[in-house]
Motif scaffolding. Structure first.
Motif, mmCIF file in Angstrom:
data_model
loop_
_atom_site.group_PDB
_atom_site.id
_atom_site.type_symbol
_atom_site.label_atom_id
_atom_site.label_comp_id
_atom_site.label_asym_id
_atom_site.label_seq_id
_atom_site.Cartn_x
_atom_site.Cartn_y
_atom_site.Cartn_z
ATOM 1 N N GLN A 106 38.785 39.898 53.643
ATOM 2 C CA GLN A 106 37.722 39.072 53.069
ATOM 3 C C GLN A 106 37.423 39.480 51.639
ATOM 4 O O GLN A 106 37.199 38.637 50.766
ATOM 5 C CB GLN A 106 36.454 39.187 53.920
ATOM 6 N N ALA A 107 37.412 40.801 51.382
ATOM 7 C CA ALA A 107 37.146 41.284 50.025
ATOM 8 C C ALA A 107 38.216 40.813 49.054
ATOM 9 O O ALA A 107 37.925 40.402 47.923
ATOM 10 C CB ALA A 107 37.049 42.803 50.017
ATOM 11 N N LEU A 108 39.473 40.864 49.485
ATOM 12 C CA LEU A 108 40.570 40.399 48.634
ATOM 13 C C LEU A 108 40.480 38.898 48.385
ATOM 14 O O LEU A 108 40.709 38.421 47.267
ATOM 15 C CB LEU A 108 41.914 40.752 49.276
ATOM 16 N N MET A 109 40.137 38.148 49.429
ATOM 17 C CA MET A 109 40.000 36.695 49.258
ATOM 18 C C MET A 109 38.869 36.370 48.290
ATOM 19 O O MET A 109 38.996 35.463 47.450
ATOM 20 C CB MET A 109 39.759 36.029 50.619
ATOM 21 N N ASP A 110 37.760 37.109 48.406
ATOM 22 C CA ASP A 110 36.650 36.880 47.480
ATOM 23 C C ASP A 110 37.063 37.191 46.041
ATOM 24 O O ASP A 110 36.709 36.469 45.107
ATOM 25 C CB ASP A 110 35.457 37.759 47.870
ATOM 26 N N PHE A 111 37.816 38.279 45.880
ATOM 27 C CA PHE A 111 38.253 38.704 44.553
ATOM 28 C C PHE A 111 39.165 37.667 43.912
ATOM 29 O O PHE A 111 38.940 37.220 42.779
ATOM 30 C CB PHE A 111 38.963 40.050 44.668
ATOM 31 N N TYR A 112 40.188 37.253 44.653
ATOM 32 C CA TYR A 112 41.125 36.283 44.092
ATOM 33 C C TYR A 112 40.486 34.900 43.971
ATOM 34 O O TYR A 112 40.796 34.146 43.046
ATOM 35 C CB TYR A 112 42.393 36.237 44.926
ATOM 36 N N GLY A 113 39.581 34.567 44.884
ATOM 37 C CA GLY A 113 38.874 33.297 44.774
ATOM 38 C C GLY A 113 38.024 33.242 43.518
ATOM 39 O O GLY A 113 37.978 32.224 42.826
ATOM 40 N N ARG B 75 37.217 31.311 38.047
ATOM 41 C CA ARG B 75 37.010 31.625 36.643
ATOM 42 C C ARG B 75 38.066 30.938 35.767
ATOM 43 O O ARG B 75 37.759 30.433 34.681
ATOM 44 C CB ARG B 75 37.051 33.130 36.426
ATOM 45 N N MET B 76 39.304 30.914 36.231
ATOM 46 C CA MET B 76 40.365 30.235 35.481
ATOM 47 C C MET B 76 40.048 28.756 35.312
ATOM 48 O O MET B 76 40.177 28.194 34.214
ATOM 49 C CB MET B 76 41.698 30.400 36.207
ATOM 50 N N LEU B 77 39.629 28.108 36.403
ATOM 51 C CA LEU B 77 39.294 26.681 36.325
ATOM 52 C C LEU B 77 38.120 26.445 35.381
ATOM 53 O O LEU B 77 38.110 25.476 34.619
ATOM 54 C CB LEU B 77 38.968 26.148 37.724
ATOM 55 N N LEU C 185 37.842 39.283 34.073
ATOM 56 C CA LEU C 185 38.287 39.087 35.452
ATOM 57 C C LEU C 185 39.724 38.585 35.499
ATOM 58 O O LEU C 185 40.566 39.124 36.228
ATOM 59 C CB LEU C 185 37.352 38.113 36.168
ATOM 60 N N VAL C 186 40.017 37.564 34.715
ATOM 61 C CA VAL C 186 41.372 36.996 34.706
ATOM 62 C C VAL C 186 42.378 38.008 34.168
ATOM 63 O O VAL C 186 43.459 38.186 34.732
ATOM 64 C CB VAL C 186 41.405 35.701 33.871
#
Length: 199
Positions: free
Chosen positions: A49-56, A61-63, A85-86
């Motif tokens: 979940q932590a990884l999904m939150d991080f990459y999400g 942020r990119m969008l 972040l990016v």
């Protein structure tokens, strides 16, 4: 990040299948559950979940950056590379196209209010030595600590090769003695000049 390693983003994207990756994660979680230890299963699910939150957050942020009015019609890469972040995600996966020196510069630019400049970088120890500009006012030690912490936080995103940050205080030049108007160099400041002799 390994020095000199570059990865083609297109090849990296093709190498990952989202469906297969999802199944692989579920398989790993099932195997952990089969051990009968609920704490292990819970820790694994928390990690996922932590990884999904991080990459999400990174994707969001990119969008956001790409759809910002000031970036429309412009080259998209510069806007992405300047974001902590990016940039952190790109560096994490060896996808950041800039070299270490440029990324260190970006990190310091993000904390420009502390006015730091690079003295040198020791590759063997990962130590980056910085010099802080002479601070106005009392020159309290707390300001140096704040500058170091800010630099460490920014460098963790842009240049994780830097493992130690040392901030040196700039030497404040001594102010020259002030001369009063009508007082010669050999006269004590603040003393009245000798009266002129009358003929």
């Amino acid at each position: 990040m390994s020095a000199g390693t570059t990865i083609d983003p297109a090849k990296a994207a093709q190498a990952v299948d989202a469906v297969q990756t999802g199944r692989r994660i579920e398989d790993v979680l099932d195997r952990l559950a089969a051990t009968g230890d609920p704490a292990v299963r819970a820790a694994a699910e928390e990690l996922v979940q932590a990884l999904m939150d991080f990459y999400g957050a990174g994707l969001a942020r990119m969008l956001q950056l790409l759809s910002a009015p000031e970036n429309r019609g412009a080259a998209p890469v510069p806007a992405l590379l300047g974001d902590e972040l990016v940039a952190g995600l790109l560096v994490l996966h060896d996808l950041h196209p800039e070299d270490r020196t440029t990324r260190i510069g970006r990190a310091l630019d993000s904390v420009r209010e502390h006015d730091l400049e690079v003295v040198d970088f020791d590759e063997s120890t990962g130590t980056l030595r910085l010099r802080a500009a002479a601070a106005a006012g009392c020159g309290c030690a707390a300001s140096g600590t704040t500058a170091q912490q800010a630099a460490e936080d920014a460098l963790a995103c842009f240049a994780p090769e830097v493992t130690v940050v040392e901030v040196q205080s700039a030497v404040t030049p001594r102010e020259p003695a002030l001369l009063q108007i009508g007082v010669g160099p050999g006269t004590r400041a603040g003393a009245c000049p000798a009266p002129a002799k009358t003929p």
